[in-house]
Design a protein around this motif. Structure first.
Motif, PDB file in Angstrom:
ATOM      1  N   ASN A 216      37.210  39.555  37.896  1.00 59.42           N
ATOM      2  CA  ASN A 216      37.366  40.001  38.832  1.00 59.42           C
ATOM      3  C   ASN A 216      36.734  41.085  39.379  1.00 59.42           C
ATOM      4  O   ASN A 216      35.682  41.356  38.109  1.00 59.42           O
ATOM      5  CB  ASN A 216      38.753  40.968  38.401  1.00 59.42           C
TER       6      ASN A 216
ATOM      7  N   PRO B 141      33.819  36.444  49.106  1.00 55.62           N
ATOM      8  CA  PRO B 141      32.817  35.783  47.449  1.00 55.62           C
ATOM      9  C   PRO B 141      33.310  34.304  47.456  1.00 55.62           C
ATOM     10  O   PRO B 141      33.343  34.142  46.239  1.00 55.62           O
ATOM     11  CB  PRO B 141      33.569  36.717  46.596  1.00 55.62           C
ATOM     12  N   THR B 142      33.506  34.187  48.363  1.00 51.19           N
ATOM     13  CA  THR B 142      32.978  32.406  48.061  1.00 51.19           C
ATOM     14  C   THR B 142      31.889  32.000  47.776  1.00 51.19           C
ATOM     15  O   THR B 142      30.372  32.642  48.396  1.00 51.19           O
ATOM     16  CB  THR B 142      33.689  31.872  49.503  1.00 51.19           C
TER      17      THR B 142
ATOM     18  N   THR C 211      37.640  44.136  34.869  1.00 51.56           N
ATOM     19  CA  THR C 211      36.802  43.920  36.387  1.00 51.56           C
ATOM     20  C   THR C 211      35.471  44.748  36.335  1.00 51.56           C
ATOM     21  O   THR C 211      35.031  45.371  35.630  1.00 51.56           O
ATOM     22  CB  THR C 211      37.736  44.248  37.259  1.00 51.56           C
TER      23      THR C 211
ATOM     24  N   ARG D 291      39.130  35.920  33.048  1.00 50.39           N
ATOM     25  CA  ARG D 291      38.780  35.780  34.882  1.00 50.39           C
ATOM     26  C   ARG D 291      38.152  36.856  35.514  1.00 50.39           C
ATOM     27  O   ARG D 291      38.500  37.859  34.595  1.00 50.39           O
ATOM     28  CB  ARG D 291      40.153  34.711  35.402  1.00 50.39           C
TER      29      ARG D 291
ATOM     30  N   HIS E 270      35.042  30.229  44.332  1.00 43.61           N
ATOM     31  CA  HIS E 270      34.446  31.364  44.637  1.00 43.61           C
ATOM     32  C   HIS E 270      33.052  32.407  43.206  1.00 43.61           C
ATOM     33  O   HIS E 270      33.715  30.945  42.786  1.00 43.61           O
ATOM     34  CB  HIS E 270      35.329  32.268  45.132  1.00 43.61           C
TER      35      HIS E 270
ATOM     36  N   GLU F  42      43.510  44.603  45.305  1.00 36.08           N
ATOM     37  CA  GLU F  42      44.827  43.553  44.012  1.00 36.08           C
ATOM     38  C   GLU F  42      45.845  44.657  43.529  1.00 36.08           C
ATOM     39  O   GLU F  42      47.125  43.415  43.400  1.00 36.08           O
ATOM     40  CB  GLU F  42      44.182  42.319  43.225  1.00 36.08           C
TER      41      GLU F  42
ATOM     42  N   THR G 247      37.121  43.366  46.413  1.00 37.21           N
ATOM     43  CA  THR G 247      37.218  42.384  46.693  1.00 37.21           C
ATOM     44  C   THR G 247      38.573  41.368  46.317  1.00 37.21           C
ATOM     45  O   THR G 247      39.446  42.479  44.921  1.00 37.21           O
ATOM     46  CB  THR G 247      36.415  41.509  46.610  1.00 37.21           C
TER      47      THR G 247
ATOM     48  N   GLY H 223      34.265  33.756  40.843  1.00 40.22           N
ATOM     49  CA  GLY H 223      34.950  33.238  40.197  1.00 40.22           C
ATOM     50  C   GLY H 223      34.819  32.200  39.417  1.00 40.22           C
ATOM     51  O   GLY H 223      34.543  31.842  38.116  1.00 40.22           O
TER      52      GLY H 223
ATOM     53  N   MET I 184      40.491  38.196  44.734  1.00 40.67           N
ATOM     54  CA  MET I 184      39.560  36.498  44.059  1.00 40.67           C
ATOM     55  C   MET I 184      41.080  35.364  43.967  1.00 40.67           C
ATOM     56  O   MET I 184      41.108  35.129  43.090  1.00 40.67           O
ATOM     57  CB  MET I 184      38.617  36.882  42.779  1.00 40.67           C
ATOM     58  N   SER I 185      41.270  34.771  44.918  1.00 44.18           N
ATOM     59  CA  SER I 185      42.325  33.965  45.146  1.00 44.18           C
ATOM     60  C   SER I 185      42.510  32.889  46.088  1.00 44.18           C
ATOM     61  O   SER I 185      42.354  33.357  46.875  1.00 44.18           O
ATOM     62  CB  SER I 185      43.053  34.568  44.260  1.00 44.18           C
TER      63      SER I 185
END
Ligand code: ATP
Ligand code: MG
Length: 561
Positions: free
Chosen positions: A263, A292-293, A322, A261, A42, A484, A267, A44, A269-270
């Motif tokens: 964010n 968001p891949t 974020t 990381r 993604h 999230e 969306t 990230g 993000m995992s």
């Protein structure tokens, strides 16, 4: 290797510069990007890719791609392949340095034997539940396992039999012997091997014990001669363990450095959450343009340049934050504004008959391909008696601030003529079916010789010459800026935006798009940037809207000034 155009400095680069000064690694810089192949990458990960490969390029060092594949139950070859494709697409090259942690399984095993011999590891028969009870909490120390005192010989024997497959899953573990009273729970005799009778995508059924992440990761870094092992903040509390293993084993010791990381608003993000979205059918797949891949962003019409630029802009910091999705959109808009040819397309067509225009006549009008790039030249756009404009560009009874077409009103058709609406045609139910307009031949090219003005310029296509197309419009995947937030693991599903996808089947696009092939990007005038979908064909054109033309990021910036 593509270096970020003008990558700004950050605290990690400062550390490396300092290490180079003191000669800590004799001026060597060697990083790695270590994804676990348990899902698609993604945005990230793009941050981490740009950081690791970018630093290597900037310091004339190397960056490895390493599959951190120590968990056979969740990993698949499909994911390995997608990761390679995505890293390459973002713009980086690992050359011949593609590694798999699973290639080191034998080394990991030898190291574990070494730890046992040094009295630093033992086989433990506590069940997972018991182990949890023994571990203690943040405020209470843990209790030592009753198996902690096993002799080296017994441990060596049991560990070997674990490897041979004599014991069932979960019945035993190998644990590091550190300190059950440590304030850092990660140091309370962490598990380093577990029994798992499961096929591995690389090693097949050769192994039935698998190393844990914290143990495998530092040894992999060490084997590869990594200098700076860059990871995300959640590993900060694991660093003492990283250091402990390498010190106890007396191995070459890279420096772990943590950063925050990425964010993004609207969306999650995992990979774990994306798997739920894919498997639950909430999206069309890993490359759904709302995801968001990296594959989703690619299909949506994002360019590698825009993603690298985004990663440069967000920077690298130690504090979690974020990033506003509007910044990502700003980056692709900025890139496509420079590069994307302009075209005209009508998403929700309303037919117009130009009553004073001859039936068989076709005008070929000159249109500018890209006002930002004169070298892109011009093209011809056919104009004829029957046209389509956007339904929302006409109102029968317009409010004060509506300046577009209305009965009796004159507007400009882009690159064409002024037209005036003289009649509104309706069906029996009172729906507008077409408009009758007149045009002024003297306004060809868009201006009136007598200097009279119009307040709106509309895009349009010729009915006969235009092509049918499907257009997919996207909105945020989640309805809330912070999906999230909140507790439960599945909570985020309830925050999905029910209107994140709108498919329009009856769009019309200008004939110049007949040769458009998957991945091509355009600006449809007044509507946004669009990209030809991978499922598009000459028989059925399909476009994805990458982003609208409305720049909310600049607005946010100005509001904060
Ligand atoms: P996820 O929770 O999505 O599975 P992960 O951290 O478990 O993410 P890995 O495959 O282990 O995914 O990550 C590979 C590398 O990418 C790691 O070094 C990790 O720190 C980094 N990374 C993962 N997510 C982000 C993010 N959101 N921002 C920056 N770097 C990230
Ligand atoms: Mg992970």
């Amino acid at each position: 290797m593509t270096a970020p155009e003008s990558a700004p400095s950050n605290f990690i680069k400062d550390i490396i510069t300092e290490d180079n000064k003191t000669g800590k690694y004799r001026g060597r810089v060697h990083t790695r990007f270590p994804p676990e192949p348990n899902g698609y990458l993604h945005i990230g990960h793009a941050k981490s890719i740009c950081l690791n490969f970018g630093i290597a390029a900037e310091f004339k060092g190397l960056c490895n791609l390493r599959m951190d594949d120590t968990n056979p139950t969740k990993e698949e070859v499909e994911y390995v392949e997608s990761i390679k494709q995505d890293v390459r697409w973002v713009g980086f090259d690992w050359q011949e340095r593609m590694y798999y942690a699973s290639n080191y399984f034998e080394r990991f095993y030898e190291c574990a034997v070494d730890l046992i011999k040094k009295g630093r590891a033992y086989v433990c028969d506590l069940s997972p539940d018991e182990m949890r009870q023994y571990r203690g909490t943040l405020t209470e120390p843990g209790k030592e396992s009753p198996y902690r005192g096993r002799s080296v010989e017994e441990n060596l024997d049991l560990f070997e039999r674990m490897r041979k497959g004599e014991f069932p899953d979960g019945s035993r573990t190998l644990r590091a012997k550190i300190d059950m009273t440590s304030g850092n729970i990660n140091m309370r005799d962490p598990v380093i091997y577990r029994i798992l009778h499961s096929e591995h995508h690389m090693t097949g059924d050769k192994w039935c014990i698998y190393p844990m992440y914290d143990y495998a990761h530092c040894i992999s870094d060490s084997i590869e001669g990594i200098t700076h092992s860059i990871c995300t903040l959640e590993f900060e509390d694991h660093r003492p363990l990283y250091d402990w293993f390498l010190d106890e084993l007396g191995m070459y010791h890279p420096q772990q450095i943590e950063f925050a990381r990425l964010n993004l608003t609207y969306t999650v993000m995992s990979k774990r959450k994306f798997i739920q979205l894919v498997e639950g059918g909430y999206v069309r797949g890993w490359d759904d343009p709302r995801m968001p891949t990296i594959s989703g962003l690619r299909r949506r019409g994002y360019t590698p340049e825009s993603i690298r630029n985004f990663c440069d802009r967000i920077g690298v910091a130690k504090a979690a934050s974020t990033v506003d999705m509007a910044l990502l959109e700003y980056c692709i808009r900025e890139d496509l504004n420079r590069r994307a040819p302009r075209m005209m397309a009508v998403l929700r067509p309303l037919k117009i008959i130009i009553t004073n225009y001859p039936e068989d006549k076709v005008d070929e009008l000159d249109a500018i391909n890209n006002p930002e790039d004169p070298s892109a030249g011009t093209r011809k756009v056919p104009f004829s008696r029957e046209l389509y404009i956007e339904q929302e560009d006409f109102m029968e009874d317009p409010p004060k601030k509506f300046f577009r077409l209305a009965p009796g009103r004159e507007v400009r058709l882009r690159y064409a003529y002024f037209i005036k609406c003289v009649d509104v045609v309706k069906d029996g139910a009172g729906n507008i079916t077409e408009l009758h307009c007149t045009y002024d031949p003297a306004t060809r090219g868009g201006d009136a010789p007598d200097g009279r003005k119009v307040k709106a310029t509309l895009h349009w296509v010729s009915a006969e010459h235009s092509l049918a197309a499907e257009v997919r419009l996207y909105d945020y995947l989640f309805a809330q800026p912070n999906p999230e937030e909140g507790t439960g693991d599945k909570d985020f599903i309830s925050k999905l935006n029910p209107k994140s996808l709108e498919v329009l089947q009856d769009c019309r696009v200008e004939p110049g798009l007949s040769g458009a092939s998957p991945g091509n990007k355009y600006q449809f005038e007044r509507l946004g940037y669009f990209c030809v979908d991978q499922d598009s064909s000459p028989e059925k054109l399909i476009f994805n809207r990458t982003v609208t033309l409305k720049d909310t990021w600049v607005k946010i910036q100005n509001a904060n000034k």
